[in-house]
Design a protein around this motif. Structure first.
Motif, short mmCIF file in Angstrom:
data_model
loop_
_atom_site.label_atom_id
_atom_site.label_comp_id
_atom_site.label_asym_id
_atom_site.label_seq_id
_atom_site.Cartn_x
_atom_site.Cartn_y
_atom_site.Cartn_z
N LYS A 161 0.81 -1.22 0.00
CA LYS A 161 0.00 0.00 0.00
C LYS A 161 0.84 1.27 0.00
N PRO A 162 1.76 1.46 0.95
CA PRO A 162 2.57 2.68 0.91
C PRO A 162 3.49 2.72 -0.30
N GLU A 163 3.91 1.55 -0.78
CA GLU A 163 4.79 1.50 -1.95
C GLU A 163 4.05 2.01 -3.19
N MET A 164 2.77 1.66 -3.32
CA MET A 164 1.98 2.13 -4.45
C MET A 164 1.90 3.65 -4.46
N LYS A 165 1.64 4.23 -3.32
CA LYS A 165 1.56 5.69 -3.21
C LYS A 165 2.91 6.33 -3.52
N ASN A 166 3.97 5.75 -2.99
CA ASN A 166 5.30 6.29 -3.19
C ASN A 166 5.70 6.25 -4.67
N ILE A 167 5.43 5.12 -5.33
CA ILE A 167 5.75 4.99 -6.75
C ILE A 167 5.00 6.04 -7.57
N ASP A 168 3.71 6.21 -7.25
CA ASP A 168 2.89 7.18 -7.99
C ASP A 168 3.38 8.61 -7.78
N GLU A 169 3.61 8.98 -6.54
CA GLU A 169 4.00 10.36 -6.22
C GLU A 169 5.39 10.71 -6.75
N THR A 170 6.34 9.80 -6.56
CA THR A 170 7.70 10.09 -7.02
C THR A 170 7.78 10.10 -8.54
N SER A 171 6.99 9.26 -9.19
CA SER A 171 6.97 9.25 -10.66
C SER A 171 6.40 10.54 -11.20
N LYS A 172 5.31 11.02 -10.61
CA LYS A 172 4.72 12.29 -11.04
C LYS A 172 5.72 13.43 -10.87
N GLN A 173 6.41 13.46 -9.73
CA GLN A 173 7.36 14.53 -9.49
C GLN A 173 8.52 14.48 -10.48
N ALA A 174 8.98 13.27 -10.79
CA ALA A 174 10.07 13.12 -11.75
C ALA A 174 9.64 13.59 -13.14
N LEU A 175 8.38 13.36 -13.50
CA LEU A 175 7.88 13.82 -14.79
C LEU A 175 7.79 15.34 -14.83
N VAL A 176 7.36 15.93 -13.73
CA VAL A 176 7.32 17.40 -13.64
C VAL A 176 8.74 17.96 -13.71
N ASP A 177 9.66 17.34 -12.98
CA ASP A 177 11.06 17.78 -13.03
C ASP A 177 11.64 17.63 -14.44
N GLY A 178 11.07 16.69 -15.20
CA GLY A 178 11.53 16.47 -16.57
C GLY A 178 10.90 17.40 -17.58
N GLY A 179 10.04 18.32 -17.09
CA GLY A 179 9.50 19.35 -17.98
C GLY A 179 8.01 19.30 -18.22
N MET A 180 7.31 18.31 -17.66
CA MET A 180 5.87 18.23 -17.89
C MET A 180 5.11 19.14 -16.92
N THR A 181 3.95 19.62 -17.36
CA THR A 181 3.06 20.40 -16.52
C THR A 181 1.96 19.49 -16.00
N LEU A 182 1.80 19.44 -14.67
CA LEU A 182 0.80 18.59 -14.05
C LEU A 182 -0.54 19.32 -14.01
N ILE A 183 -1.56 18.69 -14.54
CA ILE A 183 -2.91 19.25 -14.54
C ILE A 183 -3.76 18.45 -13.57
N GLU A 184 -4.30 19.11 -12.57
CA GLU A 184 -5.17 18.46 -11.61
C GLU A 184 -6.56 19.08 -11.68
N TYR A 185 -7.57 18.29 -11.34
CA TYR A 185 -8.95 18.72 -11.48
C TYR A 185 -9.67 18.67 -10.14
N ASP A 186 -10.69 19.56 -10.00
CA ASP A 186 -11.53 19.45 -8.81
C ASP A 186 -12.70 18.52 -9.11
N ASP A 187 -13.51 18.29 -8.13
CA ASP A 187 -14.58 17.30 -8.25
C ASP A 187 -15.57 17.65 -9.36
N SER A 188 -15.73 18.92 -9.65
CA SER A 188 -16.71 19.33 -10.66
C SER A 188 -16.36 18.78 -12.05
N PHE A 189 -15.07 18.61 -12.32
CA PHE A 189 -14.63 18.07 -13.61
C PHE A 189 -15.13 16.63 -13.77
N TYR A 190 -14.95 15.82 -12.74
CA TYR A 190 -15.38 14.43 -12.80
C TYR A 190 -16.90 14.32 -12.85
#
Length: 379
Positions: free
Chosen positions: A314-343
């Motif tokens: 369980k914690p490993e899944m969260k860690n893999i997801d979070e660190t991967s997202k950060q590495a992608l942002v560090d690599g130049g990607m822009t992270l787009i997050e949505y609020d509940d209204s989008f879903y």
């Protein structure tokens, strides 16, 4: 001598695969072979000690487990951890030999081999399982898990719920034993060179998807243009503009260096990332006849090993997801997050509601049961 053994194994695998009713493009099949024949045991990585108690008088048993997950992926890590725990719990009396990284074929191939009795256990994402257990199409319901945390989802999928009971019964009908589903509320995301701020921005988006009719229907329902494409072709297709976007889990996006050819990482959370708008989840199942043939003590050890491996991951899944997202942002990607209204806007679409109705009808109302139990578990 080693070359001769390898040649004999290869021939045996080829003949066995040809006999499998499910067909496929896999590289072979196993029939509980020892580690020297291609699989790997975990006995060198744990200190299991001597067998005692319930296992002392039991005959040693060897099991085979295959997956198609990449080395280091969550599914591969989970399967390896399970194998280690089985061996540790039983003091080495029950041994699981691993055939990983697609050694014996794709998810479809190895699931077919398990159903036919040539493999004992298979760890895989959910999408391919639908071909053997149609009720697992409940995981194709768009964004059905998006508003829930990992513990709530786990309670419904692995706990004492009608959903779990129905899934288990469906597996048994297919000649399989559902051992557990590993996830922790991480999802498949969307990468694109278009700033996907609103639902309207998805209109006409040429997006690579998995070859799953329900997944493709979802993207069509929100106005995008889904395009199934072999994974090996995706990077080049994104690079030359043949497709605009693709969807995947963050660790897979990072592993494929998609940040080199895509600007945006959108948290569409469309499907739960289960090693399958999709939750990332992996299922572990076993040939039912093989499971039933085991001594109850061994069955209990397998159940215990699955439960412990799920908890530790369980914690490993969260860690893999979070660190991967950060590495992608560090690599130049822009992270787009949505609020509940989008879903909620997506789920309110008539086309998406029609897809929900279709899937729910296909699984005899199990989709409705899943949604009701998720809401009740959340409280």
């Amino acid at each position: 001598m080693k070359k001769a053994i390898a040649l004999i194994l290869t021939l045996a695998m080829s003949l066995s695969l040809a006999a499998c009713s499910g067909g496929g493009s896999g590289s072979g099949a196993a029939s509980n072979p020892p580690a020297a024949s291609g699989g790997s045991s975990t006995s060198g990585t744990v200190s299991s000690g001597s067998a005692s108690g319930a296992y002392a008088d039991l005959e040693p048993v060897e099991l085979s487990l295959a997956d198609a997950a990449a080395v280091g992926a969550a599914g591969e890590t989970f399967d390896r951890l399970f194998a280690e725990k089985v061996e540790e719990i039983t003091g080495g009396k029950l041994t699981v030999y691993l055939y990983q990284n697609g050694e014996l074929g794709s998810d479809m191939d190895i699931l077919s081999q398990m159903q036919d009795g040539h493999l004992d256990l298979v760890g895989s994402q959910i999408a391919a399982v639908v071909n053997f257990v149609p009720e697992m199409a409940i995981f194709d319901l768009p964004m059905v898990f998006a508003q829930y945390d990992g513990e709530t989802i786990d309670q419904v999928l692995n706990g004492d719920s009608q959903t779990h009971a129905a899934m288990s019964a469906a597996y048994e009908t297919a000649g399989l034993e559902l051992l557990g589903i590993q996830q922790y509320a991480t999802y498949r995301l969307t990468t694109a060179n278009r700033d996907l701020k609103t639902l309207a921005d998805f209109k006409g988006l040429q997006i690579r998807t998995m070859e799953n009719g329900n997944h493709m229907a979802f993207w069509t329902a929100i106005g995008a243009a889904p395009t199934p494409l072999a994974w090996a072709e995706v990077f080049i297709a994104l690079q030359n503009g043949t497709i605009d976007a693709h969807e995947n889990a963050a660790d897979t996006v990072l592993g494929a260096n998609i940040q080199e050819v895509q600007k945006y990482l959108a948290c569409t959370n469309h499907i739960l990332y289960l090693n399958q708008i999709i939750l990332y989840a992996n299922q572990l199942s076993m040939n039912k006849e093989k499971y039933d043939s085991l001594d109850p003590a061994y069955q209990a050890a397998i159940v215990q090993a699955v439960e412990e491996a799920i908890e530790e991951m369980k914690p490993e899944m969260k860690n893999i997801d979070e660190t991967s997202k950060q590495a992608l942002v560090d690599g130049g990607m822009t992270l787009i997050e949505y609020d509940d209204s989008f879903y909620q806007e997506i789920l309110a679409l008539d086309t998406v509601q029609a897809l929900y109705d279709k899937i729910d009808a296909d699984v005899n109302g199990l989709g409705t049961t899943l949604q009701e139990e998720l809401a009740a578990a959340q409280g």
